[in-house]
Structures are given as C-alpha cells and as structure tokens.
Design a protein around this motif. Structure first.
Motif, PDB file in Angstrom:
ATOM      1  N   MET A  26      44.991  50.404  17.356  1.00 37.47           N
ATOM      2  CA  MET A  26      45.499  50.973  18.594  1.00 37.47           C
ATOM      3  C   MET A  26      45.906  49.847  19.536  1.00 37.47           C
ATOM      4  O   MET A  26      45.162  48.902  19.756  1.00 37.47           O
ATOM      5  N   ILE A  27      47.084  49.941  20.088  1.00 39.61           N
ATOM      6  CA  ILE A  27      47.589  48.942  21.023  1.00 39.61           C
ATOM      7  C   ILE A  27      47.210  49.365  22.436  1.00 39.61           C
ATOM      8  O   ILE A  27      47.444  50.506  22.844  1.00 39.61           O
ATOM      9  N   ALA A  28      46.618  48.420  23.187  1.00 42.20           N
ATOM     10  CA  ALA A  28      46.215  48.710  24.559  1.00 42.20           C
ATOM     11  C   ALA A  28      47.456  48.797  25.455  1.00 42.20           C
ATOM     12  O   ALA A  28      48.409  48.043  25.284  1.00 42.20           O
ATOM     13  N   ARG A  29      47.407  49.690  26.371  1.00 43.35           N
ATOM     14  CA  ARG A  29      48.486  49.860  27.343  1.00 43.35           C
ATOM     15  C   ARG A  29      48.318  48.822  28.448  1.00 43.35           C
ATOM     16  O   ARG A  29      47.238  48.641  28.992  1.00 43.35           O
ATOM     17  N   ILE A  30      49.408  48.124  28.794  1.00 40.79           N
ATOM     18  CA  ILE A  30      49.378  47.127  29.865  1.00 40.79           C
ATOM     19  C   ILE A  30      49.815  47.803  31.159  1.00 40.79           C
ATOM     20  O   ILE A  30      50.878  48.421  31.221  1.00 40.79           O
ATOM     21  N   VAL A  31      48.966  47.685  32.182  1.00 41.99           N
ATOM     22  CA  VAL A  31      49.190  48.369  33.451  1.00 41.99           C
ATOM     23  C   VAL A  31      49.297  47.329  34.570  1.00 41.99           C
ATOM     24  O   VAL A  31      48.421  46.471  34.696  1.00 41.99           O
ATOM     25  N   PRO A  32      50.347  47.399  35.412  1.00 39.08           N
ATOM     26  CA  PRO A  32      50.404  46.515  36.575  1.00 39.08           C
ATOM     27  C   PRO A  32      49.414  46.990  37.634  1.00 39.08           C
ATOM     28  O   PRO A  32      49.241  48.195  37.846  1.00 39.08           O
ATOM     29  N   VAL A  33      48.756  46.025  38.294  1.00 35.95           N
ATOM     30  CA  VAL A  33      47.770  46.344  39.324  1.00 35.95           C
ATOM     31  C   VAL A  33      47.977  45.448  40.542  1.00 35.95           C
ATOM     32  O   VAL A  33      48.561  44.371  40.441  1.00 35.95           O
ATOM     33  N   LEU A  34      47.483  45.922  41.671  1.00 41.46           N
ATOM     34  CA  LEU A  34      47.477  45.150  42.909  1.00 41.46           C
ATOM     35  C   LEU A  34      46.070  45.159  43.463  1.00 41.46           C
ATOM     36  O   LEU A  34      45.479  46.231  43.657  1.00 41.46           O
ATOM     37  N   PHE A  35      45.543  43.953  43.699  1.00 39.42           N
ATOM     38  CA  PHE A  35      44.218  43.783  44.308  1.00 39.42           C
ATOM     39  C   PHE A  35      44.388  43.285  45.733  1.00 39.42           C
ATOM     40  O   PHE A  35      45.316  42.525  46.022  1.00 39.42           O
ATOM     41  N   ALA A  36      43.452  43.646  46.613  1.00 37.43           N
ATOM     42  CA  ALA A  36      43.377  43.070  47.952  1.00 37.43           C
ATOM     43  C   ALA A  36      42.023  42.375  48.085  1.00 37.43           C
ATOM     44  O   ALA A  36      41.003  42.886  47.603  1.00 37.43           O
ATOM     45  N   PHE A  37      42.033  41.217  48.741  1.00 37.29           N
ATOM     46  CA  PHE A  37      40.825  40.403  48.918  1.00 37.29           C
ATOM     47  C   PHE A  37      40.619  40.147  50.400  1.00 37.29           C
ATOM     48  O   PHE A  37      41.575  39.924  51.139  1.00 37.29           O
ATOM     49  N   GLY A  38      39.361  40.146  50.825  1.00 39.29           N
ATOM     50  CA  GLY A  38      39.044  39.804  52.202  1.00 39.29           C
ATOM     51  C   GLY A  38      37.665  39.189  52.296  1.00 39.29           C
ATOM     52  O   GLY A  38      36.793  39.478  51.471  1.00 39.29           O
ATOM     53  N   ALA A  39      37.480  38.326  53.301  1.00 40.14           N
ATOM     54  CA  ALA A  39      36.179  37.711  53.563  1.00 40.14           C
ATOM     55  C   ALA A  39      36.158  37.232  55.007  1.00 40.14           C
ATOM     56  O   ALA A  39      37.160  36.716  55.499  1.00 40.14           O
ATOM     57  N   ASN A  40      35.011  37.415  55.673  1.00 39.38           N
ATOM     58  CA  ASN A  40      34.888  36.863  57.025  1.00 39.38           C
ATOM     59  C   ASN A  40      33.570  36.130  57.241  1.00 39.38           C
ATOM     60  O   ASN A  40      33.243  35.778  58.368  1.00 39.38           O
ATOM     61  N   LEU A  41      32.827  35.873  56.177  1.00 38.60           N
ATOM     62  CA  LEU A  41      31.590  35.092  56.269  1.00 38.60           C
ATOM     63  C   LEU A  41      31.638  33.952  55.265  1.00 38.60           C
ATOM     64  O   LEU A  41      32.211  34.092  54.182  1.00 38.60           O
ATOM     65  N   GLY A  42      31.013  32.845  55.614  1.00 37.98           N
ATOM     66  CA  GLY A  42      30.946  31.712  54.699  1.00 37.98           C
ATOM     67  C   GLY A  42      32.272  30.991  54.595  1.00 37.98           C
ATOM     68  O   GLY A  42      33.121  31.068  55.487  1.00 37.98           O
ATOM     69  N   ASP A  43      32.470  30.282  53.485  1.00 46.56           N
ATOM     70  CA  ASP A  43      33.726  29.575  53.225  1.00 46.56           C
ATOM     71  C   ASP A  43      34.726  30.581  52.678  1.00 46.56           C
ATOM     72  O   ASP A  43      34.892  30.744  51.470  1.00 46.56           O
ATOM     73  N   ARG A  44      35.375  31.277  53.591  1.00 45.00           N
ATOM     74  CA  ARG A  44      36.211  32.430  53.251  1.00 45.00           C
ATOM     75  C   ARG A  44      37.273  32.112  52.207  1.00 45.00           C
ATOM     76  O   ARG A  44      37.423  32.828  51.220  1.00 45.00           O
ATOM     77  N   GLY A  45      38.038  31.066  52.437  1.00 49.78           N
ATOM     78  CA  GLY A  45      39.127  30.729  51.533  1.00 49.78           C
ATOM     79  C   GLY A  45      38.631  30.350  50.149  1.00 49.78           C
ATOM     80  O   GLY A  45      39.174  30.810  49.141  1.00 49.78           O
ATOM     81  N   GLU A  46      37.597  29.516  50.095  1.00 51.01           N
ATOM     82  CA  GLU A  46      37.070  29.113  48.789  1.00 51.01           C
ATOM     83  C   GLU A  46      36.471  30.312  48.056  1.00 51.01           C
ATOM     84  O   GLU A  46      36.629  30.442  46.848  1.00 51.01           O
ATOM     85  N   THR A  47      35.797  31.186  48.782  1.00 48.38           N
ATOM     86  CA  THR A  47      35.225  32.377  48.153  1.00 48.38           C
ATOM     87  C   THR A  47      36.316  33.254  47.558  1.00 48.38           C
ATOM     88  O   THR A  47      36.217  33.710  46.413  1.00 48.38           O
ATOM     89  N   ILE A  48      37.382  33.493  48.321  1.00 50.04           N
ATOM     90  CA  ILE A  48      38.473  34.332  47.818  1.00 50.04           C
ATOM     91  C   ILE A  48      39.124  33.677  46.613  1.00 50.04           C
ATOM     92  O   ILE A  48      39.348  34.328  45.585  1.00 50.04           O
ATOM     93  N   ARG A  49      39.427  32.395  46.688  1.00 54.59           N
ATOM     94  CA  ARG A  49      40.091  31.723  45.566  1.00 54.59           C
ATOM     95  C   ARG A  49      39.172  31.686  44.333  1.00 54.59           C
ATOM     96  O   ARG A  49      39.645  31.885  43.203  1.00 54.59           O
ATOM     97  N   ALA A  50      37.868  31.473  44.527  1.00 56.76           N
ATOM     98  CA  ALA A  50      36.944  31.494  43.385  1.00 56.76           C
ATOM     99  C   ALA A  50      36.904  32.886  42.759  1.00 56.76           C
ATOM    100  O   ALA A  50      36.947  33.027  41.532  1.00 56.76           O
ATOM    101  N   ALA A  51      36.847  33.923  43.592  1.00 56.06           N
ATOM    102  CA  ALA A  51      36.829  35.297  43.087  1.00 56.06           C
ATOM    103  C   ALA A  51      38.126  35.609  42.332  1.00 56.06           C
ATOM    104  O   ALA A  51      38.102  36.286  41.298  1.00 56.06           O
ATOM    105  N   GLN A  52      39.233  35.108  42.837  1.00 55.27           N
ATOM    106  CA  GLN A  52      40.505  35.337  42.152  1.00 55.27           C
ATOM    107  C   GLN A  52      40.513  34.653  40.788  1.00 55.27           C
ATOM    108  O   GLN A  52      40.976  35.241  39.806  1.00 55.27           O
ATOM    109  N   ARG A  53      40.000  33.422  40.715  1.00 54.77           N
ATOM    110  CA  ARG A  53      39.924  32.736  39.417  1.00 54.77           C
ATOM    111  C   ARG A  53      39.039  33.527  38.450  1.00 54.77           C
ATOM    112  O   ARG A  53      39.368  33.678  37.275  1.00 54.77           O
ATOM    113  N   GLU A  54      37.921  34.041  38.954  1.00 52.93           N
ATOM    114  CA  GLU A  54      37.003  34.810  38.111  1.00 52.93           C
ATOM    115  C   GLU A  54      37.649  36.113  37.642  1.00 52.93           C
ATOM    116  O   GLU A  54      37.519  36.487  36.470  1.00 52.93           O
ATOM    117  N   LEU A  55      38.342  36.796  38.530  1.00 55.29           N
ATOM    118  CA  LEU A  55      38.996  38.050  38.155  1.00 55.29           C
ATOM    119  C   LEU A  55      40.132  37.783  37.166  1.00 55.29           C
ATOM    120  O   LEU A  55      40.313  38.535  36.201  1.00 55.29           O
TER     121      LEU A  55
END
Length: 173
Positions: free
Chosen positions: A1-30
């Motif tokens: 069975m071939i998996a169906r490829i679906v386009p997705v859009l994620f939104a990220f937000g942070a207002n505590l800690g090192d916001r930018g690094e947290t978002i970029r790390a989470a994006q790398r992990e995702l």
C-alpha cells in the motif's frame, strides 16, 4: 500500500525562555519525524501576547512562525508527534491561552476538515491571526486558507501588527 502524501501547515509560538531557539529546535524535531518531509519554515515574527481577554502588552511578547510540509501520517498521529515535541520543550497546559514555552498548531491538513475532541482543522481562528497569516505569506504569497479565502486579503482585512525578526530567511530542514 502506498501512503498518501498530504500538504500541511503548522503554526509555532513561544513567549517564555529562548523563544527563537525553542521554535527552531521544535521545527528541526518535527521535520525529522518519520512521515514528515519537505519541511520549510518561515521567518519568525514578534507579536504582543494574546490572552482570553485580548492583547496583553504587559505579558512577555511572542515569537511566531509557520511551516509548510508534507506528511504521510494520519492527522491524529501527527498531532501526537506535535504534542510530544511541545512536552519535551516544557509545554504545560494549565492556563487557556497562557504563557508558554512552545505551542504547535496544525492549521491545515490537506483539504480535510476535521472536528473532534482533540483536533479542529482548519484551525478555527487562523483567519483572525496576523501571527499566522503574515509568516504564511512569507512562504507562499498565493496562499489560500480553506473556508476563508486568500491569505493576503485576510491579512489586509485584519491588519498586520507583527514585526519580522532578522534571520537568514526561511529555514529548510
């Protein structure tokens, strides 16, 4: 069975800690989650905190961004991966719309509409949020939000209060 490829859009937000690094790390992990590919993140934008009572200029400011990707995961499996990443970055859910180390929302999952006790897609308030619409336009000037229309027109209607953070452009993982 071939998996169906679906386009997705994620939104990220942070207002505590090192916001930018947290978002970029989470994006790398995702981006590294099996079944997620073609991950492309917007530049980050800073915004005033939005609470259940409206904008709060006294709360820590948010950094926000979005990412476009493709997935072969079913929506709830993708949501589970997103919530694991949030938890690994210290996300707690004790105050609705409260301060947070990381928030990841699934804004779009292909052309599907989903509404259950865990997930609502398209995101029910994305059309009202400049911190989603503005970075989305950075990635796709022709973007359309399912059920609401062209993102550029939606943003023109509500106004853009975001401030772009200087980075090296969009991030590809």
């Amino acid at each position: 069975m071939i998996a169906r490829i679906v386009p997705v859009l994620f939104a990220f937000g942070a207002n505590l800690g090192d916001r930018g690094e947290t978002i970029r790390a989470a994006q790398r992990e995702l981006a590294a989650v099996p079944g997620v590919s073609a991950f492309r993140a917007s530049p980050l934008r800073e915004t005033i905190a939005l609470t259940t009572h409206g904008p709060d200029p006294d709360a820590p400011r948010y950094l926000n961004g979005v990412a476009l990707a493709e997935t072969t995961l079913e929506p709830h499996a993708l949501l589970d991966a997103m919530q694991r990443i949030e938890a690994s970055h210290g996300r707690v859910r004790d105050v609705h719309w409260g301060d947070r180390t990381l928030d990841i929302d699934l804004v779009l999952y292909g052309g599907r509409a989903i509404a259950d006790d865990r997930l609502t897609v398209p995101h029910p308030r994305a059309h009202e949020r400049d911190f989603v619409l503005s970075p989305w336009l950075d990635l796709d000037p022709d973007a359309v939000l399912m059920g609401h229309g062209r993102v550029a027109e939606l943003l023109a209607r509500i106004g853009d209060t975001t401030r772009r953070i200087d980075e090296a452009g969009d991030a590809r993982f």
